[in-house]
Design an enzyme around this catalytic site. Structure first.
Site, PDB file in Angstrom:
ATOM      1  N   ASN A   1      20.398 -21.409 -26.867  1.00 28.66           N
ATOM      2  CA  ASN A   1      21.706 -21.131 -27.447  1.00 28.66           C
ATOM      3  C   ASN A   1      22.765 -21.157 -26.353  1.00 28.66           C
ATOM      4  OD1 ASN A   1      23.866 -20.115 -28.954  1.00 28.66           O
ATOM      5  ND2 ASN A   1      23.225 -17.977 -28.643  1.00 28.66           N
TER       6      ASN A   1
ATOM      7  N   ARG B   1      27.302 -10.621 -10.832  1.00 30.60           N
ATOM      8  CA  ARG B   1      26.509 -11.444  -9.918  1.00 30.60           C
ATOM      9  C   ARG B   1      27.370 -12.323  -9.003  1.00 30.60           C
ATOM     10  NH1 ARG B   1      22.398 -14.342 -13.709  1.00 30.60           N
ATOM     11  NH2 ARG B   1      23.895 -13.695 -15.287  1.00 30.60           N
TER      12      ARG B   1
HETATM   13  C1  UD1 Z   1      24.525 -15.064 -24.164  1.00 35.10           C
HETATM   14  C2  UD1 Z   1      23.836 -15.193 -25.521  1.00 35.10           C
HETATM   15  C3  UD1 Z   1      22.591 -16.044 -25.388  1.00 35.10           C
HETATM   16  C4  UD1 Z   1      22.939 -17.390 -24.787  1.00 35.10           C
HETATM   17  C5  UD1 Z   1      23.710 -17.245 -23.487  1.00 35.10           C
HETATM   18  C6  UD1 Z   1      24.267 -18.589 -23.087  1.00 35.10           C
HETATM   19  C7  UD1 Z   1      24.290 -13.184 -26.802  1.00 35.10           C
HETATM   20  C8  UD1 Z   1      23.809 -11.868 -27.224  1.00 35.10           C
HETATM   21  N1  UD1 Z   1      23.511 -13.886 -26.003  1.00 35.10           N
HETATM   22  O1  UD1 Z   1      23.660 -14.338 -23.320  1.00 35.10           O
HETATM   23  O2  UD1 Z   1      22.002 -16.235 -26.652  1.00 35.10           O
HETATM   24  O3  UD1 Z   1      21.760 -18.127 -24.577  1.00 35.10           O
HETATM   25  O4  UD1 Z   1      24.822 -16.341 -23.627  1.00 35.10           O
HETATM   26  O5  UD1 Z   1      24.901 -18.541 -21.832  1.00 35.10           O
HETATM   27  O6  UD1 Z   1      25.366 -13.586 -27.205  1.00 35.10           O
HETATM   28  N2  UD1 Z   1      31.061 -10.740 -22.993  1.00 35.10           N
HETATM   29  C9  UD1 Z   1      32.106  -9.967 -23.436  1.00 35.10           C
HETATM   30  N3  UD1 Z   1      31.854  -8.720 -23.870  1.00 35.10           N
HETATM   31  C10 UD1 Z   1      30.611  -8.192 -23.923  1.00 35.10           C
HETATM   32  C11 UD1 Z   1      29.539  -8.995 -23.482  1.00 35.10           C
HETATM   33  C12 UD1 Z   1      29.794 -10.264 -23.019  1.00 35.10           C
HETATM   34  O7  UD1 Z   1      33.260 -10.407 -23.417  1.00 35.10           O
HETATM   35  O8  UD1 Z   1      30.477  -7.036 -24.361  1.00 35.10           O
HETATM   36  C13 UD1 Z   1      31.334 -12.095 -22.516  1.00 35.10           C
HETATM   37  C14 UD1 Z   1      31.004 -12.289 -21.054  1.00 35.10           C
HETATM   38  O9  UD1 Z   1      32.144 -12.056 -20.238  1.00 35.10           O
HETATM   39  C15 UD1 Z   1      30.580 -13.756 -21.004  1.00 35.10           C
HETATM   40  C16 UD1 Z   1      30.026 -14.013 -22.403  1.00 35.10           C
HETATM   41  O10 UD1 Z   1      30.525 -12.995 -23.233  1.00 35.10           O
HETATM   42  O11 UD1 Z   1      31.663 -14.618 -20.776  1.00 35.10           O
HETATM   43  C17 UD1 Z   1      28.511 -14.040 -22.441  1.00 35.10           C
HETATM   44  O12 UD1 Z   1      27.998 -12.788 -22.025  1.00 35.10           O
HETATM   45  P1  UD1 Z   1      26.673 -12.662 -21.173  1.00 35.10           P
HETATM   46  O13 UD1 Z   1      26.451 -11.227 -20.920  1.00 35.10           O
HETATM   47  O14 UD1 Z   1      26.720 -13.574 -20.012  1.00 35.10           O
HETATM   48  O15 UD1 Z   1      25.586 -13.174 -22.228  1.00 35.10           O
HETATM   49  P2  UD1 Z   1      24.130 -13.748 -21.890  1.00 35.10           P
HETATM   50  O16 UD1 Z   1      23.238 -12.618 -21.591  1.00 35.10           O
HETATM   51  O17 UD1 Z   1      24.242 -14.823 -20.903  1.00 35.10           O
HETATM   52 MG    MG Z   2      25.786 -15.419 -19.418  1.00 40.38          MG
END
Ligand code: UD1
Ligand code: MG
Length: 451
Positions: free
Chosen positions: A174, A18
């Protein structure tokens, strides 16, 4: 603070689509510093002995940014979810037996004090297995929800996509920040599955598993501003604004006068003394120290510079890296200083460039003076002695030295050293032709009339 050692896992493997950027999302700067480095700083201040950044998409950029800090990275080759991402740090943390804090790279404002509160809660007498960081934003959007009792005991964690209407109505969200002992983390992560609406391995599922084991998990709450996630340019700008607002208040609380605080932009490491005055529309880049009693006048841009006591700079001053203005020095409008020291009480009041230079105490640099420091290939230094006077519109062609107390006549192009106390004139000698202008005018008027 907890006495148990702390390790931090920072998740940053996601693409950050995004942001629509070639620069990795977590490297976009806030207050002149990549957001990931804000977070690294917080976990370091919280006492993290080890920090592992989980990288995937755009990993080269992140590796380059964190390598100078000696921070390790772990690769998540495919982005299968936050639990899967955290698991990739296991090898790097082999043998680590303390508390692990898992954070998200796009949540840069997490404070060291909050991490300390979480680790303290983890070590409290009731010994919860997991501590989650929750917050109540004005708009709960698609955040995961935390269902908890009044005393903070978690009953259920649920992702927005999987939540019922009733669960979505819960306002406790969360943040993703998780505190857990290493010995508990790895076995729980191993058990997380991906049977959910997103088909991903969710980090919050470790809570679900712990609860199923009959263990306790609790939530600690913090301000929404501290844990806002940054996903788009608009959210980045919002985060910058919040950071600046807080820093302006802090500057004023520390004894600086900001005439129009909303127009002053600080860098993450700006240091201000007492009784500093900052006029409107001043921008600080990284690496600035301003001592007591200094004044920075309107529309100045200051970066990598030291302003000692009582210095006056601006309006419209440009102070670049390596600019050092010693006590009482003065730099006026449209003056640029780079990698140059102005001695005590030295002045350059108008339209001047001082680059790669030393200006002695009390010297006066006239309007329009330029240190010619670059020949297209190399840079050279200019030395101006104490008490010297450089006449207006002079070009000092470096390398060159002007002695103590010497005077350079206005309009000079100085290519050779000038000794102490000497006068240097390096310009065309003036010629006077008496009556010439009048004769010229008469002749030309006559010619024009004859046409
Ligand atoms: C996540 C949380 C959600 C919380 C929110 C807060 C989970 C499943 N959900 O959702 O409960 O309310 O953050 O902002 O944890 N990332 C990786 N590898 C992956 C996926 C993500 O490194 O396979 C990293 C992303 O780069 C990012 C972070 O983890 O920095 C969060 O990932 P994102 O996809 O933004 O999670 P949300 O859907 O926002
Ligand atoms: Mg996020």
């Amino acid at each position: 603070m907890s006495h148990r050692p702390i390790a931090a896992i920072l998740l940053a493997a996601g693409k950050g689509t995004r942001m629509k950027s070639d620069l990795h999302k977590v490297l976009h700067p806030i207050a002149g510093r990549p957001m990931l480095l804000h977070l690294i700083d917080s976990v370091a201040r919280a006492g993290a002995a080890r920090t592992v950044v989980v990288v995937g998409a755009g990993r080269e950029q992140i590796e380059a940014a964190v390598a100078p800090l000696g921070i390790e990275t772990a690769l998540q080759a495919e982005q299968l979810g936050t639990a899967h991402a955290a698991l990739q740090a296991r090898a790097a943390l082999t043998g680590f037996d303390g508390t692990v804090i898992v954070c998200f790279g796009d949540t840069p404002f997490l404070r060291a004090e909050t991490i300390a509160a979480m680790t303290a809660r983890l070590d409290a007498a009731d010994a919860p297995r997991i501590v989650m960081l929750g917050f109540r934003p004005d708009d709960a959007k698609a955040y995961g929800r935390i269902l908890a009792r009044g005393d903070g005991t978690i009953v259920k964690m649920v992702e927005y996509k999987d939540a019922s209407e009733d669960e979505r109505a819960v306002d406790l969200c969360n943040s993703g920040v998780t505190a857990i002992r290493a010995a508990d983390l790895w076995p729980l992560l191993d058990r997380v599955g991906n049977d959910n609406a997103a088909g991903e391995y969710y980090l919050p599922d470790i809570v679900t598993l712990a609860l199923a084991d009959g263990d306790r998990a609790v939530v600690v709450e913090t301000d929404a501003d501290e844990v806002i996630g940054i996903n788009s340019r608009a959210e980045l700008a919002y985060a910058e604004r919040r950071w600046q607002d807080a820093r302006r208040l802090q500057a004023m609380a520390g004894g600086a006068t900001l005439i129009a605080p909303e127009t002053v932009w600080f860098a993450y490491d700006t240091k201000l003394g007492r009784d500093v005055t900052i006029e409107p529309n001043v921008v600080f880049g990284p690496g600035v120290r301003v001592a007591d009693g200094a004044t920075i006048r309107a529309f100045s841009h200051v970066e990598g510079a030291e302003l000692h006591e009582g210095v006056e700079a601006g309006p419209y001053a440009r102070l670049r890296p390596g600019a050092v203005l010693k006590a009482g020095a003065k730099v006026g409008n449209f003056v640029e200083v780079k990698n140059a020291v102005l001695g005590e009480g030295a002045k350059a009041n108008h339209l001047t460039y001082l680059g790669d230079a030393e200006v002695g105490a009390g010297a006066n640099v006239g309007a329009g003076t330029i240190t010619c420091n670059y020949d297209g290939f190399f840079k050279y230094r200019t030395r101006i002695g104490a008490g010297a006077f450089i006449g207006s519109n002079s070009a000092l062609v470096a390398p060159v030295a002007i002695g103590d107390g010497a005077i350079v006549g206005a309009g000079s192009v100085v290519t050779n050293d000038v000794e102490d106390g000497a006068l240097a004139l390096a310009r065309g000698r003036q010629e006077i032709r008496k009556g010439w202008a009048e004769r010229f005018r008469r002749t030309m008027q006559a010619r024009k009339a004859a046409k």
